[in-house]
Design a protein around this motif. Structure first.
Motif, PDB file in Angstrom:
ATOM      1  N   MET A   1       0.838  -1.199   0.000  1.00  0.00           N
ATOM      2  CA  MET A   1       0.000   0.000   0.000  1.00  0.00           C
ATOM      3  C   MET A   1       0.872   1.247   0.000  1.00  0.00           C
ATOM      4  O   MET A   1       1.793   1.372   0.810  1.00  0.00           O
ATOM      5  CB  MET A   1      -0.899   0.016   1.246  1.00  0.00           C
ATOM      6  CG  MET A   1      -1.832   1.226   1.304  1.00  0.00           C
ATOM      7  SD  MET A   1      -2.882   1.251   2.783  1.00  0.00           S
ATOM      8  CE  MET A   1      -1.668   1.547   4.063  1.00  0.00           C
ATOM      9  N   ALA A   2       0.591   2.176  -0.923  1.00  0.00           N
ATOM     10  CA  ALA A   2       1.359   3.416  -1.008  1.00  0.00           C
ATOM     11  C   ALA A   2       1.095   4.281   0.223  1.00  0.00           C
ATOM     12  O   ALA A   2      -0.017   4.324   0.746  1.00  0.00           O
ATOM     13  CB  ALA A   2       0.984   4.169  -2.276  1.00  0.00           C
ATOM     14  N   GLY A 309      -4.655  16.764   2.248  1.00  0.00           N
ATOM     15  CA  GLY A 309      -4.574  17.286   0.897  1.00  0.00           C
ATOM     16  C   GLY A 309      -3.154  17.427   0.407  1.00  0.00           C
ATOM     17  O   GLY A 309      -2.858  17.116  -0.758  1.00  0.00           O
ATOM     18  N   ALA A 310      -2.254  17.893   1.273  1.00  0.00           N
ATOM     19  CA  ALA A 310      -0.841  18.017   0.875  1.00  0.00           C
ATOM     20  C   ALA A 310      -0.277  16.652   0.502  1.00  0.00           C
ATOM     21  O   ALA A 310       0.389  16.489  -0.520  1.00  0.00           O
ATOM     22  CB  ALA A 310      -0.032  18.645   2.003  1.00  0.00           C
ATOM     23  N   ALA A 311      -0.551  15.660   1.336  1.00  0.00           N
ATOM     24  CA  ALA A 311      -0.052  14.303   1.055  1.00  0.00           C
ATOM     25  C   ALA A 311      -0.618  13.771  -0.247  1.00  0.00           C
ATOM     26  O   ALA A 311       0.097  13.144  -1.040  1.00  0.00           O
ATOM     27  CB  ALA A 311      -0.413  13.361   2.206  1.00  0.00           C
ATOM     28  N   MET A 312      -1.907  14.048  -0.488  1.00  0.00           N
ATOM     29  CA  MET A 312      -2.554  13.492  -1.678  1.00  0.00           C
ATOM     30  C   MET A 312      -2.150  14.186  -2.969  1.00  0.00           C
ATOM     31  O   MET A 312      -2.537  13.744  -4.054  1.00  0.00           O
ATOM     32  CB  MET A 312      -4.076  13.557  -1.502  1.00  0.00           C
ATOM     33  CG  MET A 312      -4.624  12.672  -0.402  1.00  0.00           C
ATOM     34  SD  MET A 312      -4.387  10.869  -0.677  1.00  0.00           S
ATOM     35  CE  MET A 312      -2.818  10.561   0.154  1.00  0.00           C
ATOM     36  N   LEU A 313      -1.369  15.265  -2.884  1.00  0.00           N
ATOM     37  CA  LEU A 313      -0.777  15.837  -4.101  1.00  0.00           C
ATOM     38  C   LEU A 313       0.066  14.783  -4.813  1.00  0.00           C
ATOM     39  O   LEU A 313       0.219  14.810  -6.029  1.00  0.00           O
ATOM     40  CB  LEU A 313       0.106  17.037  -3.749  1.00  0.00           C
ATOM     41  CG  LEU A 313      -0.587  18.275  -3.178  1.00  0.00           C
ATOM     42  CD1 LEU A 313       0.460  19.286  -2.702  1.00  0.00           C
ATOM     43  CD2 LEU A 313      -1.509  18.913  -4.209  1.00  0.00           C
ATOM     44  N   GLY A 314       0.576  13.830  -4.026  1.00  0.00           N
ATOM     45  CA  GLY A 314       1.413  12.775  -4.579  1.00  0.00           C
ATOM     46  C   GLY A 314       0.658  11.721  -5.368  1.00  0.00           C
ATOM     47  O   GLY A 314       1.280  10.861  -5.999  1.00  0.00           O
ATOM     48  N   LEU A 315      -0.683  11.780  -5.350  1.00  0.00           N
ATOM     49  CA  LEU A 315      -1.454  10.835  -6.147  1.00  0.00           C
ATOM     50  C   LEU A 315      -1.263  11.079  -7.641  1.00  0.00           C
ATOM     51  O   LEU A 315      -1.435  10.197  -8.466  1.00  0.00           O
ATOM     52  CB  LEU A 315      -2.941  10.935  -5.819  1.00  0.00           C
ATOM     53  CG  LEU A 315      -3.385  10.389  -4.453  1.00  0.00           C
ATOM     54  CD1 LEU A 315      -4.861  10.687  -4.236  1.00  0.00           C
ATOM     55  CD2 LEU A 315      -3.124   8.887  -4.347  1.00  0.00           C
ATOM     56  N   ASN A 316      -0.910  12.331  -7.978  1.00  0.00           N
ATOM     57  CA  ASN A 316      -0.701  12.693  -9.386  1.00  0.00           C
ATOM     58  C   ASN A 316       0.650  13.380  -9.531  1.00  0.00           C
ATOM     59  O   ASN A 316       0.733  14.586  -9.762  1.00  0.00           O
ATOM     60  CB  ASN A 316      -1.815  13.634  -9.864  1.00  0.00           C
ATOM     61  CG  ASN A 316      -3.174  12.980  -9.787  1.00  0.00           C
ATOM     62  OD1 ASN A 316      -3.504  12.142 -10.590  1.00  0.00           O
ATOM     63  ND2 ASN A 316      -3.956  13.381  -8.791  1.00  0.00           N
ATOM     64  N   PRO A 317       1.734  12.617  -9.328  1.00  0.00           N
ATOM     65  CA  PRO A 317       3.075  13.222  -9.349  1.00  0.00           C
ATOM     66  C   PRO A 317       3.445  13.763 -10.725  1.00  0.00           C
ATOM     67  O   PRO A 317       2.862  13.396 -11.718  1.00  0.00           O
ATOM     68  CB  PRO A 317       3.987  12.054  -8.959  1.00  0.00           C
ATOM     69  CG  PRO A 317       3.218  10.825  -9.335  1.00  0.00           C
ATOM     70  CD  PRO A 317       1.775  11.174  -9.147  1.00  0.00           C
TER      71      PRO A 317
END
Length: 317
Positions: A1-2, A309-317
């Motif tokens: 899991m990421a 939200g900051a962490a989930m910016l990494g969902l679309n690197p």
């Protein structure tokens, strides 16, 4: 899991969290920002918060997909640059490069309000929607827009400053230096100013029972007096909600998000605010008799929204 790490950089705290790919905070670390300190000291503590998060969860950088950072100011993620922050006095800071070199992690940047909006869409009150607008009704009006579950910022990351949309030509002075901005009429600060003016003009109002001096007036004051049936407070709130609805109507007519999320201190009034506001917003939405206005909901994640939200910016690197 990421797994991802998000930093919500505020004027008071550096809030850092380990976040799952579903948007669940697994661990949190908080260090004081010390906004008056030098840039290097704050950067060191940002990096330290990441290391603490890893150490306390027995992870390494190899376990982390991306580090996302929400910054209170204008950023351009495409070049990894903090363009300007007012409370930290940063200008043209290459934050992505700095953090990548010091943490050995991929880094994404966004405005803190955009991060909060993304957090609410991923794991909060707007999790059933793909597009959303978040308005934070506080000292000013912070805002964030999500389109297809991704942050929308406009060109160079300088857009979506809803609080500074012109509303009244030559109107109330705004902290940005202009006059007549949306936040000069619909922020918590604006509501407090409107309440004080009403109190000065109506010495018999029950508002004076809630706030014996104008120094203690806050955004909750008119709501408390309205609950007591005070006509002056009711009139203040009716006018304030009209301003708020007018601005929201403009947002809807321009972008038509599926949902409008309200955060900040004023939103704590919940349905006392939302029920009459929904009626008013519908008046200003184009073709509202044919096209349903967007849903209007309260933010639910509180301070965690920015981390997620900051962490989930990494969902679309």
């Amino acid at each position: 899991m990421a797994q991802y790490i998000g930093i919500d950089l505020g004027g008071t705290n550096i809030a850092t969290g380990l976040v799952s790919e579903s948007g669940e905070i697994l661990h949190k670390v908080s260090l004081p920002t010390g906004a008056g300190r030098g840039t290097e000291e704050i950067l060191q503590d940002m990096v330290r918060s990441v290391h603490l998060c890893l150490e306390q969860t027995h992870l390494t950088t190899e376990d982390i997909t991306c580090l996302g950072v929400g910054v209170p100011g204008a950023v351009d993620d495409s070049i990894g640059m903090v363009l300007r922050t007012s409370n930290l006095n940063w200008c043209q800071l290459p934050l992505t490069q700095i953090l990548q070199e010091r943490t050995n992690l991929p880094v994404r940047l966004a405005n803190d309000a955009d991060c909060a909006a993304l957090g609410e869409v991923i794991a909060g009150s707007a999790s059933n929607y793909d597009s959303a607008a978040l308005l934070t009704l506080g000292t000013g009006i912070g805002s964030g827009f999500i389109v297809d579950k991704q942050v929308f910022t406009g060109w160079t990351g300088g857009g979506t400053e809803v609080g500074h949309i012109p509303m009244v030509y030559g109107g109330e002075p705004c902290g940005c230096g202009n006059r007549g901005c949306f936040e000069a009429y619909a922020s918590a600060t604006a509501l407090i100013r409107q309440t004080k003016r009403a109190m000065a003009a109506n010495p018999g109002s029950m508002l004076w029972q809630i706030a014996p001096t104008t120094d203690v007036v806050n955004a909750k004051t008119p709501f408390d007096a309205a609950q007591m049936g005070d006509s002056v407070a009711l009139a203040v709130l009716d006018q304030y909600m009209e301003y708020l609805a007018f601005g929201i109507g403009g947002i809807v007519n321009l972008l038509r998000p599926q949902v409008i999320i309200l955060g900040g201190g004023v939103s704590n009034q919940g349905e006392n605010l939302l029920v009459p506001l929904r009626v008013k917003v519908a008046k200003y939405c184009y073709a509202s008799k044919l096209i349903d206005p967007p849903q209007l909901v309260k933010a639910t994640l509180g301070n965690d929204a920015g981390i997620i939200g900051a962490a989930m910016l990494g969902l679309n690197p």
